[in-house]
Design an enzyme around this catalytic site. Structure first.
Site, PDB file in Angstrom:
ATOM      1  N   GLY A  91       0.838  -1.180   0.000  1.00 37.89           N
ATOM      2  CA  GLY A  91       0.000   0.000   0.000  1.00 37.89           C
ATOM      3  C   GLY A  91       0.876   1.233   0.000  1.00 37.89           C
ATOM      4  O   GLY A  91       2.045   1.180   0.425  1.00 37.89           O
ATOM      5  N   GLN A 145       2.857  10.000   1.450  1.00 32.53           N
ATOM      6  CA  GLN A 145       4.163   9.327   1.481  1.00 32.53           C
ATOM      7  C   GLN A 145       5.038   9.712   0.293  1.00 32.53           C
ATOM      8  O   GLN A 145       6.245   9.457   0.302  1.00 32.53           O
ATOM      9  CB  GLN A 145       3.993   7.801   1.505  1.00 32.53           C
ATOM     10  CG  GLN A 145       3.333   7.284   2.778  1.00 32.53           C
ATOM     11  CD  GLN A 145       3.259   5.779   2.779  1.00 32.53           C
ATOM     12  OE1 GLN A 145       2.289   5.202   2.305  1.00 32.53           O
ATOM     13  NE2 GLN A 145       4.289   5.123   3.297  1.00 32.53           N
ATOM     14  N   CYS A 160       6.040   0.036   7.458  1.00 28.93           N
ATOM     15  CA  CYS A 160       5.606   1.187   6.665  1.00 28.93           C
ATOM     16  C   CYS A 160       6.792   1.653   5.842  1.00 28.93           C
ATOM     17  O   CYS A 160       7.897   1.802   6.370  1.00 28.93           O
ATOM     18  CB  CYS A 160       5.133   2.308   7.590  1.00 28.93           C
ATOM     19  SG  CYS A 160       4.625   3.789   6.710  1.00 28.93           S
ATOM     20  N   LEU A 161       6.559   1.894   4.564  1.00 31.98           N
ATOM     21  CA  LEU A 161       7.667   2.321   3.690  1.00 31.98           C
ATOM     22  C   LEU A 161       8.238   3.669   4.125  1.00 31.98           C
ATOM     23  O   LEU A 161       9.353   4.021   3.739  1.00 31.98           O
ATOM     24  CB  LEU A 161       7.194   2.391   2.233  1.00 31.98           C
ATOM     25  CG  LEU A 161       6.841   1.041   1.603  1.00 31.98           C
ATOM     26  CD1 LEU A 161       6.234   1.240   0.220  1.00 31.98           C
ATOM     27  CD2 LEU A 161       8.057   0.126   1.531  1.00 31.98           C
ATOM     28  N   HIS A 184      -4.494   1.278   7.630  1.00 33.96           N
ATOM     29  CA  HIS A 184      -3.154   1.867   7.713  1.00 33.96           C
ATOM     30  C   HIS A 184      -3.031   3.014   6.710  1.00 33.96           C
ATOM     31  O   HIS A 184      -2.542   4.106   7.048  1.00 33.96           O
ATOM     32  CB  HIS A 184      -2.120   0.765   7.430  1.00 33.96           C
ATOM     33  CG  HIS A 184      -0.693   1.211   7.383  1.00 33.96           C
ATOM     34  ND1 HIS A 184       0.275   0.724   8.228  1.00 33.96           N
ATOM     35  CD2 HIS A 184      -0.053   2.097   6.551  1.00 33.96           C
ATOM     36  CE1 HIS A 184       1.447   1.298   7.941  1.00 33.96           C
ATOM     37  NE2 HIS A 184       1.274   2.130   6.932  1.00 33.96           N
ATOM     38  N   GLU A 185      -3.486   2.773   5.469  1.00 36.31           N
ATOM     39  CA  GLU A 185      -3.336   3.799   4.428  1.00 36.31           C
ATOM     40  C   GLU A 185      -4.242   4.999   4.697  1.00 36.31           C
ATOM     41  O   GLU A 185      -3.831   6.142   4.504  1.00 36.31           O
ATOM     42  CB  GLU A 185      -3.625   3.204   3.045  1.00 36.31           C
ATOM     43  CG  GLU A 185      -2.725   2.039   2.635  1.00 36.31           C
ATOM     44  CD  GLU A 185      -1.245   2.304   2.806  1.00 36.31           C
ATOM     45  OE1 GLU A 185      -0.817   3.479   2.716  1.00 36.31           O
ATOM     46  OE2 GLU A 185      -0.501   1.340   3.054  1.00 36.31           O
ATOM     47  N   HIS A 244      -2.752   7.375   7.076  1.00 31.01           N
ATOM     48  CA  HIS A 244      -1.731   8.272   6.511  1.00 31.01           C
ATOM     49  C   HIS A 244      -2.359   9.608   6.061  1.00 31.01           C
ATOM     50  O   HIS A 244      -1.707  10.652   6.113  1.00 31.01           O
ATOM     51  CB  HIS A 244      -1.066   7.628   5.290  1.00 31.01           C
ATOM     52  CG  HIS A 244       0.117   6.755   5.618  1.00 31.01           C
ATOM     53  ND1 HIS A 244       1.240   7.235   6.253  1.00 31.01           N
ATOM     54  CD2 HIS A 244       0.362   5.448   5.363  1.00 31.01           C
ATOM     55  CE1 HIS A 244       2.116   6.244   6.386  1.00 31.01           C
ATOM     56  NE2 HIS A 244       1.613   5.140   5.866  1.00 31.01           N
TER      57      HIS A 244
HETATM   58 NI    NI Z   1       2.609   3.308   5.770  1.00 30.55          NI
END
Ligand code: NI
Length: 192
Positions: free
Chosen positions: A49, A54, A102-103, A146-147, A150
């Site tokens: 995701g 991000q 998480c990236l 989660h997304e 963000h």
């Molecule tokens: Ni993330």
């Protein structure tokens, strides 16, 4: 298409409340290009995701896609999901606990166990600006939560602390220690 830089924790873009978009804005060339670039970036990073903040884009958009892999052998396929202005309604109040990365947190190399609602209804607009509604459960519901977080400037480790009832429930590990001390085969963990 182009690869985008994924900003890392400490970057102010990750703590803003992102802006809603109209169907006309979604259909604009710039938004369509952003979707394609985010999908390419997510694939290249082996993430499941990616949310617009991000990549330092201040709009309410996330992309997600997941397939079984060595680290996540037991998950079901989630075909590419592109959602603008996502709304999440909890369908089942039960909270599941599972690993997440998480990236934007050490490029996905810092993991933790996060409580998330087990079943949700996700609504929003697709890449054509048309309404979509999806019911998601388990890991798929986790990705969406989660997304969507963000887009409100919330990172997964905020949820770890917020939802822990006892200090020992706070579990955060480097990827190396996750593999050393925990049981990867029992987890569906992944970078989001
Ligand atoms: Ni993330």
């Amino acid at each position: 298409m182009a690869m985008l830089d994924v900003v890392q924790v400490g970057h102010p873009a990750l703590r803003k409340k992102a802006e809603s978009v109209t169907a006309d804005q979604i259909r604009a060339v710039a938004s369509q290009q952003l979707i394609d670039d985010m999908v390419e970036t997510m694939h290249a990073a082996k993430g499941v995701g990616l949310a617009a903040p991000q990549v330092d884009a201040n709009i309410r958009l996330f992309v997600a896609e997941a397939h079984p892999s060595k680290r996540r052998p037991h998950i079901q396929d989630l075909e590419l999901l592109v959602v603008f202005n996502p709304m999440i309604e909890v369908v089942d109040e039960t909270l599941d606990v599972d690993w997440e990365g998480c990236l934007s947190i050490d490029l996905g190399k810092m993991w933790g166990t996060v409580k998330r609602s087990s079943r949700i209804r996700l609504s929003g607009l697709d890449r054509a600006g048309m309404p979509i509604i999806r019911e998601l459960e388990g890991f798929h519901a986790r990705i969406a939560q989660h997304e969507a977080d963000h887009l409100d400037g919330i990172l997964f480790f905020d949820r770890i602390y917020e939802r822990a009832e006892r200090p020992e429930e706070v579990v955060i590990a480097t990827l190396e220690n996750y593999e050393r001390f925990f049981q990867p085969q029992d987890s569906s963990a992944g970078q989001l």
